[in-house]
Design a protein around this motif. Structure first.
Motif, short mmCIF file in Angstrom:
data_model
loop_
_atom_site.label_atom_id
_atom_site.label_comp_id
_atom_site.label_asym_id
_atom_site.label_seq_id
_atom_site.Cartn_x
_atom_site.Cartn_y
_atom_site.Cartn_z
N GLU A 123 0.83 -1.21 0.00
CA GLU A 123 0.00 0.00 0.00
C GLU A 123 0.86 1.26 0.00
O GLU A 123 0.53 2.25 -0.67
N ILE A 124 1.97 1.23 0.75
CA ILE A 124 2.88 2.37 0.78
C ILE A 124 3.45 2.63 -0.62
O ILE A 124 3.55 3.77 -1.09
N LEU A 125 3.84 1.54 -1.30
CA LEU A 125 4.35 1.68 -2.66
C LEU A 125 3.30 2.31 -3.57
O LEU A 125 3.60 3.17 -4.41
N GLU A 126 2.05 1.87 -3.42
CA GLU A 126 0.97 2.42 -4.24
C GLU A 126 0.76 3.91 -3.96
O GLU A 126 0.54 4.70 -4.87
N THR A 134 3.51 10.83 -6.82
CA THR A 134 4.69 11.46 -7.41
C THR A 134 4.82 11.07 -8.86
O THR A 134 4.42 9.98 -9.27
N SER A 135 5.38 11.98 -9.64
CA SER A 135 5.66 11.70 -11.05
C SER A 135 7.14 11.39 -11.27
O SER A 135 7.57 11.12 -12.39
N THR A 161 13.47 3.97 -7.99
CA THR A 161 13.76 2.56 -8.21
C THR A 161 13.65 1.80 -6.89
O THR A 161 14.55 1.86 -6.05
N PRO A 162 12.53 1.08 -6.66
CA PRO A 162 12.41 0.27 -5.45
C PRO A 162 12.94 -1.14 -5.70
O PRO A 162 12.80 -1.68 -6.79
N ILE A 163 13.57 -1.73 -4.69
CA ILE A 163 14.03 -3.11 -4.79
C ILE A 163 13.65 -3.83 -3.51
O ILE A 163 13.05 -3.25 -2.62
N ARG A 200 6.96 -0.95 -13.11
CA ARG A 200 5.81 -0.06 -13.11
C ARG A 200 6.23 1.36 -12.77
O ARG A 200 5.79 2.32 -13.41
N TRP A 201 7.07 1.50 -11.76
CA TRP A 201 7.52 2.83 -11.35
C TRP A 201 8.42 3.46 -12.42
O TRP A 201 8.46 4.65 -12.57
N ALA A 202 9.15 2.61 -13.12
CA ALA A 202 10.06 3.14 -14.14
C ALA A 202 9.31 3.51 -15.41
O ALA A 202 9.89 3.99 -16.37
N GLY A 203 7.98 3.28 -15.41
CA GLY A 203 7.15 3.66 -16.54
C GLY A 203 7.22 2.68 -17.70
O GLY A 203 6.90 3.02 -18.83
#
Length: 289
Positions: free
Chosen positions: A260-263, A269-270, A274-276, A285-288
């Motif tokens: 949920e925190i990641l979501e 934010t736009s 990079t989460p690992i 997904r975050w990297a688009g």
């Protein structure tokens, strides 16, 4: 994941049920990583075992990891008609052990004062730590099968009446892959909570810090508020990696999982972060991509 540790000499029935449960937990662990093994090596004689099993689930109904452990146990034991599984949810993701443990000790003393068990299964560090502190007083000499333990030295378990699975995350390999994919990153922010498991995994991540000297600066963060999270994101540069430890923590009166925190971060934010770590499914997904 480490091999199960040996357990002490027991009666044939106790040894049999230890073998059954350990095999089930190994099967669950394999199933989480891929297709389950298609065999049943246990004899019909073994399936006649009669036993009462106490399962101390560190967490609560609805927490996916331990729900899958319980599902695997129930499924594996379904053909053992003379085995009874007593499930106790300890709710130690949502409430501090220091407050809950004394209440649980009193509850189990009263609840099971006329009940005997042949084996206890404990899932994850909170239940294991509870058992280490109170198990002998509650149920003397009861054999233990554990799973999902982090930051535990297998040598500390030798010659004890227990067996199970230790969960070792290969942090060094994960970070090497991350740096190979993102060579400009030089700062690692490790986000977790103050739970027993969260602190244990934090120790595992920080244990490799010296191996990345000159390549990564390690910044541990025990998340305490959404405001703190927003500040972390605002201060982060394009050279920052985020390592999200699995957690389920209370922030501003509500419980949040790491997913949920990641979501929340993704929606708010736009910027390209990079989460690992265990939730690296979110990287693409975050990297688009």
């Amino acid at each position: 994941m480490t091999r199960p540790t040996p357990f002490g000499t027991r009666s044939p029935a106790a040894t049999g049920i230890l073998t059954v449960i350990t095999s089930l937990l190994v099967s669950v662990a394999v199933a989480m990583a891929g297709p389950p093994p298609a065999n049943d090596a246990l004899s019909s004689a073994a399936k006649s075992i009669r036993a009462n099993i106490l399962y101390l689930n560190s967490y609560h109904d609805g927490y996916a990891w331990s729900d899958e452990i319980l599902e695997g146990l129930r499924s594996g034991l379904s053909s053992y008609s003379a085995v009874e599984l007593q499930v106790e949810y300890m709710d130690l993701k949502r409430y501090a052990s220091a407050h809950i443990a004394p209440l649980l000790v009193n509850l189990y003393k009263r609840k099971f004062q006329s009940r005997t068990f042949d084996l206890v299964v404990v899932s994850d560090n909170p239940a294991f730590e509870f058992w280490k502190a109170h198990g002998q007083a509650l149920f003397p000499d009861l054999p233990v099968v554990f799973c999902g333990l982090n930051d535990v030295d297998p040598a500390a378990l030798e010659n004890r009446n227990m067996t199970g699975i230790i969960e070792n995350v290969d942090v060094e390999a994960t970070l090497n892959v991350a740096l190979r994919l993102h060579p400009r990153k030089n700062r690692l922010v490790i986000i977790g909570d103050a739970s027993t498991t969260g602190i244990s995994i934090m120790h595992q991540v920080l244990a490799v810090k010296d191996r990345f000297a000159g390549r990564l600066t390690f910044v541990p963060c025990i998340l305490s508020s959404l405001k703190e999270l927003n500040a972390l994101m605002a201060d982060a540069s394009d050279t920052t990696l985020f390592y999200f430890i699995p957690f389920y923590t209370q922030l501003e009166g509500r419980f949040y999982s790491a997913t949920e925190i990641l979501e929340i971060v993704h929606r708010s934010t736009s910027r390209r972060f990079t989460p690992i770590g265990p939730f690296c499914w979110a990287t693409a997904r975050w990297a688009g991509k």
